[in-house]
Design an enzyme around this catalytic site. Structure first.
Site, PDB file in Angstrom:
ATOM      1  N   ASP A 463       8.248  -5.318 -45.130  1.00  0.00           N
ATOM      2  CA  ASP A 463       9.168  -6.250 -44.675  1.00  0.00           C
ATOM      3  C   ASP A 463       9.008  -7.918 -45.037  1.00  0.00           C
ATOM      4  O   ASP A 463       7.776  -7.979 -45.349  1.00  0.00           O
ATOM      5  CB  ASP A 463       9.311  -6.250 -43.136  1.00  0.00           C
ATOM      6  CG  ASP A 463      10.790  -6.503 -42.534  1.00  0.00           C
ATOM      7  OD1 ASP A 463      11.581  -7.091 -43.139  1.00  0.00           O
ATOM      8  OD2 ASP A 463      11.055  -5.980 -41.225  1.00  0.00           O
ATOM      9  N   ASP A 532      20.279  -5.283 -41.365  1.00  0.00           N
ATOM     10  CA  ASP A 532      19.977  -4.637 -39.934  1.00  0.00           C
ATOM     11  C   ASP A 532      21.021  -4.295 -39.037  1.00  0.00           C
ATOM     12  O   ASP A 532      20.989  -3.911 -38.005  1.00  0.00           O
ATOM     13  CB  ASP A 532      19.323  -6.120 -39.090  1.00  0.00           C
ATOM     14  CG  ASP A 532      17.807  -6.288 -39.574  1.00  0.00           C
ATOM     15  OD1 ASP A 532      17.319  -5.229 -40.224  1.00  0.00           O
ATOM     16  OD2 ASP A 532      17.100  -7.120 -39.035  1.00  0.00           O
TER      17      ASP A 532
HETATM   18  C1  GLA Z   1      13.325  -6.976 -39.542  1.00  0.00           C
HETATM   19  C2  GLA Z   1      13.990  -5.582 -40.134  1.00  0.00           C
HETATM   20  C3  GLA Z   1      13.964  -4.629 -39.085  1.00  0.00           C
HETATM   21  C4  GLA Z   1      12.962  -4.008 -38.269  1.00  0.00           C
HETATM   22  C5  GLA Z   1      12.501  -5.462 -37.674  1.00  0.00           C
HETATM   23  C6  GLA Z   1      10.959  -5.279 -37.189  1.00  0.00           C
HETATM   24  O1  GLA Z   1      14.363  -7.397 -38.754  1.00  0.00           O
HETATM   25  O2  GLA Z   1      15.032  -5.786 -40.921  1.00  0.00           O
HETATM   26  O3  GLA Z   1      14.634  -3.541 -39.808  1.00  0.00           O
HETATM   27  O4  GLA Z   1      12.029  -3.589 -39.040  1.00  0.00           O
HETATM   28  O5  GLA Z   1      12.151  -6.444 -38.855  1.00  0.00           O
HETATM   29  O6  GLA Z   1      10.542  -6.546 -36.507  1.00  0.00           O
END
Ligand code: GLA
Length: 721
Positions: A463, A532
């Site tokens: 990420d 997300d």
């Molecule tokens: C980001 C990612 C999510 C998740 C969060 C965790 O927002 O896009 O899928 O992994 O971080 O903090």
């Protein structure tokens, strides 16, 4: 060595240019099965782009093309518009002239031909190489530029495009993907007007947050999915990019694609090649759909993405199900649930690390990659063991480029962080960016990955939740303008090292949702996280957007509870058009829902070779109607999977049959609706029927609920008899 090179260079300069390299009488043709890019050398050894478009029937026609547009335009002399390259020499002279100095071509694979064109300045010892790799079957051309010089002191590169392409048309229609968090890849088309339209980003790390480095450009008239000429282009760079479309006074269009020169003047020492990222493009005469399929085939089969033709893992992720709130027994339970569901892997998300500052939420712990002992007393090893006992694999989330100020890492290595020395720190999601230009930081980041993979993790979610602000690297000292470029190079160095030791471990590229969807990153990753936002209605649009440029096996698509008002079937059917995963509490599913989901996973695994490797035909766009429909067709045309979605369909709205594409008209196909809820009977008239490909493509079938109910969906499997 460099003295020797300089002497050779002086000798070369002593010989008149014309004697060094004769202008080829024949034009330089970079071509694929259906596309040609033609370059020719003209007066003063200048290189011109004389043609870009569908292959001409007779190669003789390439000889007589007019020489109107210098191919890769240098700045500082006669150039009047956007330059491809701007160099300031060691003596301060800000001009460059590029003269043809030679060309090499080679067959580098049964399907692949490379062309390298050498250009050089007759006065200053600066050389430029334009590289083209033409993939015949896929109709894709990959191009990039290398710049090297032999001056006594460094030169400064102020603009350094990967590619420049020229068009002549009455009108130009640009399709871009723009977005924001939770609304990525929104498709927008506009007619270009005179002047320069720029798609770019200056965000550094979470680079594609608002714009993506991919576009369609249709000359003369807008292209549809199935008609019209269109170029699809995409820059393989996980950092600041700039795509500029300059429409001049004579309606010629100059397209330049490359790293964003913003705050990025690059000081280049002698003999060191500056290599730009690759720009990848295809040209279709049959609309955007064909252009997408060309890119998909290229990505899967020619190394555009990691292991493009190998299977992917279905998974259960715990992010939306638990957020930060879990411990070892809970995870053990979730892994048992993953096994019950039938997926291949359990993916542990954020919240498993940090001891001095345990990662209880996003305010602390980032950077301290040791399991939180209070939560996970037996570490990651135990989780790997539990997964193995359950017959599944274990994967883990990391965000290795970032740090919370509340972390042991921040306290120990303040010099590893990108921040201005004399201004307050600027936080986003309570975090800062590590300085990947620094080799020590690269080692640290590699170590994080290596630690996880060497103790048995079989999958990583990588990420990157923030952009760069207050950009300043202690490591770079006086070369601050190298930061954005060297950051990405540092990132790629780490990823290349990871891939040396772990060539095939699947990894998902995520960036606060889908802000890193590019072929620079995907060389090292098997998939990316598009958004997300997992509301299935929104996902139809988001996945639709990304599917223009990336194949379905790269789009991680999860069934979640983001919007429970949508049926589990609708949510599952939407996720199944991409790479299926889950992020739900399996234990809370009703017996009926569990049975449905277990069956869906089985069906998906059975059909995934077609969904992942087949050709995608987009049949009905959600942007043009209240429905969406698409079909994946196996290359051999013996199997296909069609998806139909009713979106915000209104009362009594007429729902029309959908004409399929990509089938063999002469073959007969049996249609079977799959993914029905237990006990549910198919309402589709075509279910169980057999039709010819000809009929299915000319008359079509109902892929949507005849009663036009909102947010309903159907999946039809087609099997050739
Ligand atoms: C980001 C990612 C999510 C998740 C969060 C965790 O927002 O896009 O899928 O992994 O971080 O903090």
């Amino acid at each position: 060595m460099s003295v020797l090179r300089s002497i050779c260079w002086l000798l070369l300069l002593a010989v008149p240019l014309a004697a060094q390299a004769q202008a080829p009488t024949a034009p330089i043709v970079v071509e694929t099965a259906h596309v040609s890019l033609v370059l020719a050398v003209g007066q003063h050894q200048k290189l011109y782009q004389t043609y870009l478009g569908p292959k001409l029937a007779s190669p003789a026609n390439y000889q007589a093309l007019p020489q109107r547009h210098e191919a890769y335009v240098p700045a500082g002399t006669s150039n009047l518009f956007e330059p491809a390259l701007r160099v300031v020499h060691a003596d301060g002279n800000p001009s460059l002239v590029l003269a043809f100095a030679g060309v090499e071509t080679a067959q580098t694979g049964d399907d692949v031909r490379t062309t390298t064109i050498h250009l050089r300045d007759p006065l200053y010892p600066v050389e430029v190489q334009l590289h083209f790799v033409a993939y015949q079957r896929e109709d894709v051309i990959k191009t990039w530029t290398e710049i090297v010089h032999h001056e006594k002191k460094p030169v400064v590169l102020a603009n350094y495009a990967s590619a420049m392409l020229h068009f002549e048309a009455a009108h130009y229609y640009l399709t871009q993907l723009h977005g924001d968090w939770a609304e990525e890849a929104q498709q927008e088309e506009s007619a270009l007007t005179s002047g320069t339209k720029v798609l770019d980003t200056k965000l550094g790390t979470r680079a594609g947050w608002y714009q993506t480095p991919s576009f369609f450009l249709a000359p003369d008239r807008p292209a549809t999915e199935t008609t019209g000429e269109v170029l699809a282009g995409t820059l393989a760079w996980t950092g600041n990019f700039r795509l500029a479309f300059e429409l001049d006074n004579e309606r010629a269009l100059r397209v330049s694609a490359g790293i964003n020169p913003y705050a990025s003047e690059y000081t280049l020492p002698a003999e060191q090649a500056f290599t730009t990222p690759e720009f990848i493009f295809t040209y279709s005469t049959q609309g955007k759909g064909q252009a997408s399929r060309n890119l998909h085939r290229w990505a899967r089969q020619q190394g555009g993405i990691l292991d493009g033709t190998l299977p992917r893992l279905t998974l259960l992720n715990n992010w939306e199900a638990t957020f930060f709130d879990f411990d070892e027994p809970k995870l053990d339970g979730l892994m048992a649930d993953a096994a019950k569901l039938g997926v291949d892997l359990f993916l542990l998300d954020d919240g498993w690390f940090g001891n001095k500052y345990p990662r209880k939420d996003d305010t602390q712990g980032l950077g301290d990659w040791q399991p939180t002992t209070a939560k996970l007393p037996n570490g990651v090893g135990h989780l790997v063991q539990t997964a193995t006992k359950q017959g599944i694999k274990f994967g883990i989330w990391i965000e290795p480029e970032m740090v919370n100020p509340k972390s042991a890492l921040y306290e120990k290595h303040p010099s590893w962080i990108l921040k201005l020395p004399n201004r307050p720190e600027d936080y986003y999601r309570n975090q800062l960016v590590l300085d990947l230009t620094n080799p020590q930081v690269q080692d640290f980041v590699y170590g994080i990955v290596d630690a996880q993979l060497s103790q048995g993790a079989a999958y990583l979610k990588w990420d990157c939740n923030r952009m760069i602000t207050n950009a300043y690297s202690q490591h770079l000292g006086k070369d601050q303008s190298h930061l954005y470029v060297d950051y990405v190079r540092g990132l790629y160095r780490v990823l290349a090292r990871v891939r040396q030791k772990y060539p095939h471990t699947p990894m998902m590229l995520c960036s606060g949702g889908g802000a890193r969807a590019d072929y620079g990153g995907l060389k090292y990753f098997t998939e990316f996280w598009p958004s997300d936002d997992t509301d299935a209605l929104e996902r139809v649009y988001i996945q639709w957007g990304f599917l223009n440029f990336f194949p379905s096996n790269t789009l991680a698509s999860h069934v979640t509870n983001w919007n429970r008002s949508q049926s589990l079937k609708f949510r599952t059917d939407v996720a199944m058009m991409g790479k299926l995963g889950y992020d739900i509490e399996v234990s809370k599913l009703s017996p009926e829902e569990l049975q449905f989901s277990q069956q869906a996973v089985k069906e998906y695994k059975r059909l995934s070779p077609v969904i992942w490797q087949g050709d995608l035909y987009k049949l009905r766009s959600p942007y043009e109607s209240n429905q969406a429909a698409l079909v994946y067709v196996a290359y051999k045309q013996d199997k296909a999977v069609a998806f139909g979605y009713n979106l915000r369909t209104r009362f009594h709205e007429t729902v029309l049959p959908v004409k399929l594409q990509g089938l063999d008209p002469a073959r007969r196909y049996r249609l079977t609706e799959i993914n029905l809820m237990p006990g549910q009977k198919s309402e589709l008239p075509a279910n169980g029927q057999t039709y010819s490909g000809d009929y299915l493509q000319k008359v079509g079938v109902m892929l949507s609920d005849p009663e036009a109910k909102q947010l309903t969906s159907h999946i039809l499997e087609l099997t050739a008899e």
